[in-house]
Scaffold this active site. Structure first.
Site, PDB file in Angstrom:
ATOM      1  N   SER A   1      -6.359   9.891 -18.369  1.00 21.17           N
ATOM      2  CA  SER A   1      -7.367   9.500 -17.240  1.00 21.17           C
ATOM      3  C   SER A   1      -8.516   9.297 -17.009  1.00 21.17           C
ATOM      4  O   SER A   1      -9.498   9.909 -17.680  1.00 21.17           O
ATOM      5  CB  SER A   1      -7.091  11.470 -17.108  1.00 21.17           C
ATOM      6  OG  SER A   1      -7.384  11.311 -15.817  1.00 21.17           O
TER       7      SER A   1
ATOM      8  N   TYR B   1      -9.099  19.934 -19.804  1.00 21.80           N
ATOM      9  CA  TYR B   1      -7.447  18.750 -19.783  1.00 21.80           C
ATOM     10  C   TYR B   1      -8.408  17.877 -19.894  1.00 21.80           C
ATOM     11  O   TYR B   1      -7.463  17.270 -20.264  1.00 21.80           O
ATOM     12  CB  TYR B   1      -7.005  19.617 -18.190  1.00 21.80           C
ATOM     13  CG  TYR B   1      -6.272  17.891 -18.283  1.00 21.80           C
ATOM     14  CD1 TYR B   1      -5.311  17.465 -18.541  1.00 21.80           C
ATOM     15  CD2 TYR B   1      -6.923  16.894 -17.218  1.00 21.80           C
ATOM     16  CE1 TYR B   1      -4.605  16.831 -18.176  1.00 21.80           C
ATOM     17  CE2 TYR B   1      -5.915  15.836 -17.232  1.00 21.80           C
ATOM     18  CZ  TYR B   1      -4.630  15.492 -17.721  1.00 21.80           C
ATOM     19  OH  TYR B   1      -3.959  14.314 -17.214  1.00 21.80           O
TER      20      TYR B   1
ATOM     21  N   LYS C   1      -8.024  14.708 -23.795  1.00 18.90           N
ATOM     22  CA  LYS C   1      -7.538  13.541 -23.079  1.00 18.90           C
ATOM     23  C   LYS C   1      -8.843  12.554 -24.153  1.00 18.90           C
ATOM     24  O   LYS C   1      -7.794  11.537 -24.911  1.00 18.90           O
ATOM     25  CB  LYS C   1      -7.599  13.369 -21.480  1.00 18.90           C
ATOM     26  CG  LYS C   1      -6.048  13.279 -20.671  1.00 18.90           C
ATOM     27  CD  LYS C   1      -4.852  12.680 -21.530  1.00 18.90           C
ATOM     28  CE  LYS C   1      -3.654  13.750 -20.395  1.00 18.90           C
ATOM     29  NZ  LYS C   1      -2.323  13.479 -21.182  1.00 18.90           N
TER      30      LYS C   1
ATOM     31  N   ILE D   1       5.360  10.679 -13.846  1.00 15.98           N
ATOM     32  CA  ILE D   1       4.825   9.098 -14.098  1.00 15.98           C
ATOM     33  C   ILE D   1       6.178   8.720 -15.040  1.00 15.98           C
ATOM     34  O   ILE D   1       6.941   6.968 -14.946  1.00 15.98           O
ATOM     35  CB  ILE D   1       3.425   8.897 -14.075  1.00 15.98           C
ATOM     36  CG1 ILE D   1       3.049   9.766 -12.884  1.00 15.98           C
ATOM     37  CG2 ILE D   1       3.530   7.696 -14.659  1.00 15.98           C
ATOM     38  CD1 ILE D   1       1.351   9.618 -13.578  1.00 15.98           C
TER      39      ILE D   1
ATOM     40  N   ASN E   1      -1.837  21.677  -7.100  1.00 15.89           N
ATOM     41  CA  ASN E   1      -3.792  21.490  -7.132  1.00 15.89           C
ATOM     42  C   ASN E   1      -3.737  19.671  -5.783  1.00 15.89           C
ATOM     43  O   ASN E   1      -4.624  19.375  -6.026  1.00 15.89           O
ATOM     44  CB  ASN E   1      -3.319  20.672  -8.300  1.00 15.89           C
ATOM     45  CG  ASN E   1      -2.446  22.427  -8.934  1.00 15.89           C
ATOM     46  OD1 ASN E   1      -3.609  23.321  -8.413  1.00 15.89           O
ATOM     47  ND2 ASN E   1      -2.677  22.558  -9.926  1.00 15.89           N
TER      48      ASN E   1
HETATM   49  N1  NAD Z   1      -0.432  12.822 -12.298  1.00 17.03           N
HETATM   50  C1  NAD Z   1      -1.100  12.714 -12.481  1.00 17.03           C
HETATM   51  O1  NAD Z   1      -2.650  12.404 -11.297  1.00 17.03           O
HETATM   52  C2  NAD Z   1      -1.868  12.034 -13.972  1.00 17.03           C
HETATM   53  C3  NAD Z   1      -3.111  11.937 -13.599  1.00 17.03           C
HETATM   54  C4  NAD Z   1      -4.022  11.642 -14.764  1.00 17.03           C
HETATM   55  C5  NAD Z   1      -2.985  11.555 -15.922  1.00 17.03           C
HETATM   56  N2  NAD Z   1      -2.273  12.066 -15.939  1.00 17.03           N
HETATM   57  C6  NAD Z   1      -1.530  11.865 -17.569  1.00 17.03           C
HETATM   58  O2  NAD Z   1       0.189  11.202 -17.370  1.00 17.03           O
HETATM   59  C7  NAD Z   1       1.068  11.816 -18.104  1.00 17.03           C
HETATM   60  C8  NAD Z   1       1.945  12.358 -17.250  1.00 17.03           C
HETATM   61  O3  NAD Z   1       1.460  12.976 -16.212  1.00 17.03           O
HETATM   62  P1  NAD Z   1       3.046  12.797 -14.959  1.00 17.03           P
HETATM   63  O4  NAD Z   1       2.302  13.337 -13.551  1.00 17.03           O
HETATM   64  O5  NAD Z   1       4.232  12.708 -14.982  1.00 17.03           O
HETATM   65  O6  NAD Z   1       3.521  15.081 -15.247  1.00 17.03           O
HETATM   66  P2  NAD Z   1       4.650  15.756 -15.073  1.00 17.03           P
HETATM   67  O7  NAD Z   1       4.082  16.888 -16.105  1.00 17.03           O
HETATM   68  O8  NAD Z   1       5.362  15.356 -14.618  1.00 17.03           O
HETATM   69  O9  NAD Z   1       5.805  14.452 -16.760  1.00 17.03           O
HETATM   70  C9  NAD Z   1       4.780  15.303 -17.926  1.00 17.03           C
HETATM   71  C10 NAD Z   1       6.348  15.725 -18.739  1.00 17.03           C
HETATM   72  O10 NAD Z   1       6.242  15.822 -20.187  1.00 17.03           O
HETATM   73  C11 NAD Z   1       6.917  16.520 -20.824  1.00 17.03           C
HETATM   74  N3  NAD Z   1       6.325  17.704 -21.599  1.00 17.03           N
HETATM   75  C12 NAD Z   1       5.130  18.927 -21.289  1.00 17.03           C
HETATM   76  N4  NAD Z   1       4.807  19.331 -22.849  1.00 17.03           N
HETATM   77  C13 NAD Z   1       5.988  17.994 -24.195  1.00 17.03           C
HETATM   78  C14 NAD Z   1       6.346  18.431 -25.240  1.00 17.03           C
HETATM   79  N5  NAD Z   1       5.741  19.040 -25.931  1.00 17.03           N
HETATM   80  N6  NAD Z   1       7.588  17.821 -25.785  1.00 17.03           N
HETATM   81  C15 NAD Z   1       8.235  17.323 -24.673  1.00 17.03           C
HETATM   82  N7  NAD Z   1       8.092  17.233 -24.065  1.00 17.03           N
HETATM   83  C16 NAD Z   1       7.278  17.579 -23.160  1.00 17.03           C
HETATM   84  C17 NAD Z   1       6.929  17.463 -19.486  1.00 17.03           C
HETATM   85  O11 NAD Z   1       8.983  18.523 -18.956  1.00 17.03           O
HETATM   86  C18 NAD Z   1       7.256  16.899 -18.037  1.00 17.03           C
HETATM   87  O12 NAD Z   1       8.435  15.935 -17.833  1.00 17.03           O
HETATM   88  C19 NAD Z   1       0.755  13.444 -18.681  1.00 17.03           C
HETATM   89  O13 NAD Z   1      -0.372  13.562 -20.386  1.00 17.03           O
HETATM   90  C20 NAD Z   1      -0.836  13.400 -17.616  1.00 17.03           C
HETATM   91  O14 NAD Z   1      -1.449  13.977 -18.389  1.00 17.03           O
HETATM   92  C21 NAD Z   1      -1.958  12.326 -14.911  1.00 17.03           C
END
Ligand code: NAD
Length: 338
Positions: free
Chosen positions: A124, A148, A152, A12, A197
């Protein structure tokens, strides 16, 4: 003044960066590449013509984080970084609390220290859990059912408490429903490690021949066709929602959770059918037992996003399945092929 983006190379975050840079926002990107590829940075440059100002920083490393706040003058932070796999969070909850809570707290403490007062956070729909009413409004009770979701919900509470204590602070947790899709160019998209997933990357991996068949978890729910119903949102619509949320945060104070969803649900079978029809391909599937913790159906009431952000989704389920497939077909092994 610039905007700090954590988790900027993730699924995202990367789409947000492309959209925000294209609109002329001044971004400083941070990621630790734990769940993303360095190649994303080349893609962002390719799609925007802007070389991203990127720093490899882990949010659990307070020294590195602080040096960033010393070097820049941030006006706002968009915080995507974190772990996101529900099953993994149940298997290793402490790892999730350390990253999603401690990492986020480190960020918030730096914001306090350097007087950065606008925070847009990736929350989320999992904070809501079992629907008491459907669609979910932001007033729906929060009651997550896995670690998880707890991370949030807890960090939302922390933001709310801090906003109550600091009258200059604006805390905007965005509660995403089910983000899918990819950049319409096919140059960037979701690149999960291992067996996905989530429904859409599972579908595309089956369609491209890397997985034999899709597992549909249960067809005996009380829904339109017995399969689970979710509110899918195109990642480009989601990106635009963040851009609006930054402007909102910069012009308001307090704690304002906002749903980002389409306000409409599709069943698993409806998504499969849309994918097959739109992309002229087939997705073999098998119905298996329900998955523990899955809800029958829910979708967003997106009224608040419309009222406060003047935002609503523009892209359809057809756009979502087309763009997801465009990326997977072009790069079957994701960023490894780029
Ligand atoms: N994809 C979904 O379905 C979804 C739905 C609801 C909420 N979210 C939330 O949105 C956010 C982004 O989701 P996404 O799908 O892009 O996930 P993603 O895993 O593709 O992106 C998260 C990024 O954060 C980085 N990261 C993780 N821990 C870190 C840290 N300690 N320091 C620096 N970087 C770190 C990872 O390397 C990754 O690039 C997340 O917080 C996720 O929980 C995602």
């Amino acid at each position: 003044m610039s905007i700090l983006v954590t988790g900027a190379t993730g699924f995202i975050g990367s789409h947000f960066c492309v959209e925000a840079l294209a609109q002329g926002l001044d971004l400083v990107l941070v990621d630790n590449f734990e769940n993303s590829s360095e190649k994303v940075l080349d893609k962002i440059e390719l799609l925007t013509g802007v070389k991203p100002d990127f720093h490899q920083v882990d949010l659990r490393d307070t020294e590195k984080l602080e040096s960033l706040f010393k070097d820049y003058s941030f006006e706002s932070v968009v915080h995507f970084a974190g772990y996101k796999a529900v099953g993994e969070s149940s298997a290793d909850p402490l790892m999730y609390y350390r990253n999603n809570i401690v990492g986020s707290l480190n960020l918030l403490e730096m914001m306090k220290r350097y007087e950065v007062n606008n925070l847009v956070f990736s929350s989320s729909a999992t904070v809501y859990s079992d629907p008491v009413f459907n669609p979910y409004t932001e007033e729906h009770r929060k009651l997550p059912i896995n670690p998880y979701g707890n991370t949030k919900s807890m960090f939302e509470d922390i933001m709310q408490d801090y906003a109550a204590a600091n009258p200059h602070f604006s805390a905007v947790p965005l509660r995403y429903f089910n983000p899918i899709g990819a950049h319409p160019s096919g140059e960037m998209g979701e690149d999960p490690k291992g067996i996905p997933n989530n429904l859409m990357p599972f579908i595309t991996k089956v369609a491209v021949g890397q997985l034999k068949e899709l597992q549909v978890f249960g067809d005996d729910y009380d829904t339109v066709d017995g399969t689970g119903v979710r509110d899918y949102i195109h990642v480009m619509d989601l990106a635009e929602g963040h851009i609006r949320a930054i402007a909102f945060a910069e012009n308001n104070t307090g704690y304002t959770p906002i749903n980002l969803g389409a306000g409409k649900g599709y069943s698993v079978l409806e998504v499969i059918k849309a994918f097959e029809q739109q992309n002229n391909t087939s997705v073999p599937y098998k119905v298996v037992a329900r998955r523990a913790g899955d809800l029958a159906q829910y979708w967003a009431d997106a009224t608040r996003a419309k009222d406060l952000l003047d935002w609503e989704t523009q892209l359809t389920i057809e756009d979502m399945v087309k763009d997801s497939w465009g990326w997977q077909k072009k790069y079957p092994n994701g960023f490894n092929d780029c």
